[in-house]
Design an enzyme around this catalytic site. Structure first.
Site, mmCIF file in Angstrom:
data_model
loop_
_atom_site.group_PDB
_atom_site.id
_atom_site.type_symbol
_atom_site.label_atom_id
_atom_site.label_comp_id
_atom_site.label_asym_id
_atom_site.label_seq_id
_atom_site.Cartn_x
_atom_site.Cartn_y
_atom_site.Cartn_z
ATOM 1 N N ASN A 167 29.755 -27.602 -13.500
ATOM 2 C CA ASN A 167 28.827 -27.036 -12.520
ATOM 3 C C ASN A 167 28.958 -27.736 -11.182
ATOM 4 O O ASN A 167 29.156 -28.952 -11.110
ATOM 5 C CB ASN A 167 27.383 -27.155 -13.025
ATOM 6 C CG ASN A 167 27.184 -26.403 -14.322
ATOM 7 O OD1 ASN A 167 28.008 -25.564 -14.673
ATOM 8 N ND2 ASN A 167 26.114 -26.694 -15.027
ATOM 9 N N SER A 209 31.356 -21.259 -21.722
ATOM 10 C CA SER A 209 32.076 -20.260 -22.519
ATOM 11 C C SER A 209 33.451 -20.767 -22.935
ATOM 12 O O SER A 209 34.124 -20.138 -23.747
ATOM 13 C CB SER A 209 32.234 -18.964 -21.717
ATOM 14 O OG SER A 209 33.037 -19.205 -20.570
ATOM 15 N N ASP A 222 26.396 -27.549 -9.081
ATOM 16 C CA ASP A 222 25.034 -27.921 -8.668
ATOM 17 C C ASP A 222 24.788 -29.408 -8.961
ATOM 18 O O ASP A 222 25.597 -30.074 -9.610
ATOM 19 C CB ASP A 222 23.993 -27.023 -9.374
ATOM 20 C CG ASP A 222 23.916 -27.258 -10.875
ATOM 21 O OD1 ASP A 222 23.678 -28.414 -11.298
ATOM 22 O OD2 ASP A 222 24.085 -26.285 -11.649
ATOM 23 N N TYR A 264 29.086 -19.120 -0.332
ATOM 24 C CA TYR A 264 28.712 -20.454 -0.832
ATOM 25 C C TYR A 264 27.440 -20.971 -0.158
ATOM 26 O O TYR A 264 26.673 -21.714 -0.776
ATOM 27 C CB TYR A 264 29.881 -21.441 -0.680
ATOM 28 C CG TYR A 264 30.897 -21.257 -1.792
ATOM 29 C CD1 TYR A 264 30.670 -21.789 -3.056
ATOM 30 C CD2 TYR A 264 32.030 -20.495 -1.595
ATOM 31 C CE1 TYR A 264 31.573 -21.586 -4.088
ATOM 32 C CE2 TYR A 264 32.945 -20.281 -2.623
ATOM 33 C CZ TYR A 264 32.700 -20.834 -3.868
ATOM 34 O OH TYR A 264 33.589 -20.622 -4.894
ATOM 35 N N GLY A 284 26.381 -24.934 -23.022
ATOM 36 C CA GLY A 284 26.374 -23.843 -22.050
ATOM 37 C C GLY A 284 27.672 -23.598 -21.320
ATOM 38 O O GLY A 284 27.654 -23.340 -20.122
ATOM 39 N N HIS A 340 34.600 -29.331 -11.168
ATOM 40 C CA HIS A 340 34.883 -28.239 -10.230
ATOM 41 C C HIS A 340 34.245 -28.468 -8.863
ATOM 42 O O HIS A 340 34.028 -27.531 -8.114
ATOM 43 C CB HIS A 340 34.428 -26.899 -10.839
ATOM 44 C CG HIS A 340 35.248 -26.507 -12.036
ATOM 45 N ND1 HIS A 340 34.823 -25.595 -12.980
ATOM 46 C CD2 HIS A 340 36.475 -26.927 -12.449
ATOM 47 C CE1 HIS A 340 35.766 -25.466 -13.906
ATOM 48 N NE2 HIS A 340 36.763 -26.264 -13.606
#
Ligand code: OAD
Length: 240
Positions: free
Chosen positions: A95, A180, A97, A61, A178, A112
């Site tokens: 994400n 899945s 980020d 990480y 974006g 998440h």
């Protein structure tokens, strides 16, 4: 008060996944080799992996965090921030980020977790912004608990799920970008929008689970597709 906080604006909920950051240089999870940056997820993103080898998990990480720091928001992130000029926009991202925030989006819910935060292993409420620091074995919270990345691992609860479901259930427009839609419970969110909501998917490979009858599908990369949709929505909003 800014325009974007006006309750009278139509509500857009964006569900974003790794694909929105792909063109910023951050890899998606389900590439052709089935590996995430050379690792199987169970080696690095599970409580069992942490128990077996915390130093390896921290190293993994730390490397991902370094990539996030070096990445820049792309045209898709920027367009979603711009959408706030005409809509009440909530971003529900899988994400970890911070590219939506750095592009200027003001309401971002991280399903998440967030890689730029550390969390105590003994005090879930203890979150520590990392800035330019890594996490090492021996780094502790004030109570003495080892710090770990503030990310959701496979097999762990998704605490923000109820808040995300509430947002999606109020959407006038649902825009998925974006993802899945293979990971639950996040994937179930796309089915929670009200019947009358407009639903749009932007992804070069439209996921099979997306019902083509109720979703408008734009099979384009995020940096092309999202600005097109945002431009259309802002034009429509201005025409009203
Ligand atoms: P995936 O890697 O499963 O899916 C990425 C999606 O992005 C795919 O549908 C691609 O077609 C699409 N994509 C690729 N390039 C794109 C581009 N330039 N523009 C738009 N879309 C593009 O990633 P997620 O669905 O986000 O969870 O994965 C969900 C979760 O699985 C992640 O949050 C993570 C992972 O394991 C945890 O770590 C808990």
């Amino acid at each position: 008060m800014s325009l974007s906080s006006s309750p009278s604006l139509q509500r857009v909920v964006v569900i974003s996944g790794a694909g929105v950051s792909a063109e910023s240089g951050l890899k998606t999870f389900r590439g052709d080799d089935g590996l995430w940056e050379g690792h199987r997820v169970e080696e690095v993103a599970t409580p069992a992996a942490w128990a077996a080898d915390p130093a390896r998990v921290l190293r993994f990480y730390n490397e991902r965090r370094e990539q996030v720091r070096a990445a820049r928001p792309n045209a898709a992130h920027r367009a979603l921030a711009e959408l706030e000029q005409g809509y009440h926009v909530d971003i529900v991202t899988q994400n970890v980020d911070d590219l939506h925030e750095r592009a200027g989006s003001s309401r971002v819910l991280h399903l998440h977790g967030e890689i730029m935060l550390a969390r105590s292993t003994i005090d879930a409420g203890c979150l520590i912004p990392l800035g330019d620091r890594d996490i090492s074995l021996g780094d502790t919270c004030p109570l003495g608990g080892q710090l770990r990345p503030h990310v959701v691992w496979f097999g762990e609860e998704v605490p923000a799920m109820a808040a995300a479901a509430e947002l999606v259930s109020q959407a006038g427009i649902l825009l998925c970008v974006g993802t899945s839609l293979q990971v639950y419970p996040a994937a179930s969110l796309v089915f929670l929008a009200p019947d009358e909501a407009r639903r749009i998917v932007v992804d070069p490979h439209i996921p099979e689970v997306v019902p083509r009858t109720i979703f408008e599908c734009l099979a384009r990369p995020a940096s092309e597709g999202v600005p097109l949709i945002v431009e259309e929505l802002l034009r429509q909003g201005a025409d009203k």
